[in-house]
Write a protein that holds these residues in place. Sequence first.
Motif, PDB file in Angstrom:
ATOM      1  N   GLU A 119       7.067   4.889   1.773  1.00 34.90           N
ATOM      2  CA  GLU A 119       8.624   4.454   3.306  1.00 34.90           C
ATOM      3  C   GLU A 119       8.858   5.879   4.329  1.00 34.90           C
ATOM      4  OE1 GLU A 119       9.142   1.806   3.071  1.00 34.90           O
ATOM      5  OE2 GLU A 119       8.152   0.725   1.811  1.00 34.90           O
ATOM      6  N   ASP A 169       7.402   7.304  11.516  1.00 34.19           N
ATOM      7  CA  ASP A 169       6.796   7.447  12.474  1.00 34.19           C
ATOM      8  C   ASP A 169       8.028   6.240  13.455  1.00 34.19           C
ATOM      9  OD1 ASP A 169       5.002   7.999  11.536  1.00 34.19           O
ATOM     10  OD2 ASP A 169       3.683   5.922  10.623  1.00 34.19           O
ATOM     11  N   SER A 170       8.797   5.418  12.355  1.00 35.38           N
ATOM     12  CA  SER A 170       9.607   4.464  13.276  1.00 35.38           C
ATOM     13  C   SER A 170      10.718   5.104  13.455  1.00 35.38           C
ATOM     14  CB  SER A 170      10.442   4.368  12.270  1.00 35.38           C
ATOM     15  OG  SER A 170      11.529   2.994  12.974  1.00 35.38           O
ATOM     16  N   LYS A 209       7.402   8.056   5.166  1.00 36.98           N
ATOM     17  CA  LYS A 209       6.048   8.379   6.304  1.00 36.98           C
ATOM     18  C   LYS A 209       6.184   7.166   7.772  1.00 36.98           C
ATOM     19  CE  LYS A 209       3.090  11.104   3.932  1.00 36.98           C
ATOM     20  NZ  LYS A 209       1.697  11.314   3.879  1.00 36.98           N
ATOM     21  N   LYS A 210       6.479   6.188   7.178  1.00 45.00           N
ATOM     22  CA  LYS A 210       6.905   4.824   7.818  1.00 45.00           C
ATOM     23  C   LYS A 210       8.290   5.207   8.376  1.00 45.00           C
ATOM     24  CE  LYS A 210       4.771   0.997   4.854  1.00 45.00           C
ATOM     25  NZ  LYS A 210       5.482  -0.260   3.644  1.00 45.00           N
TER      26      LYS A 210
END
Length: 150
Positions: A25, A31-32, A27-28
């Motif tokens: 989560e 990225d976002s 890492k997401k």
Amino acid sequence: MNSYEYRFEKVLEYREQEKAETEMEFKKAVDSFETVATELYKLLKQKEDVIASHQEKMKEGYTINEIHSYTRFIDSLDKRIATLQQKVIKARSKMNWFEEKLLERTIEVKKFEKMKEKDREHYRTEMEQAEASLLDELSTLKFHRREIGW
């Protein structure tokens, strides 16, 4: 002898799973954040380029319609930039929240791993003592048998 079994193994596995999920989560969220921040950077760069272009054209001269068009375009860019800045703030906040959660979960896993290590060391010490005691008992019995003459 029975083999070593950590009594909190299932808890440790669960905590490791939680940590892995939080890591994904995080890492997401990173990225976002990077995506939105890159988009904001591009818009800011575009605005900078448009302003520089406008400065050059001002030397040559502008019509009223061109000035109105330029102003509307800059206003539009400013609105999009403001919207993206809010998205960047939210994405950064989310990323920081997941980073804190990941840190908490990592610490929790480390605690359980440390407890497991201490428990394993305690188990090893107990087994060594039990083995030494058994060897002492066998030595005593052997000595006693010799004395009795078995």
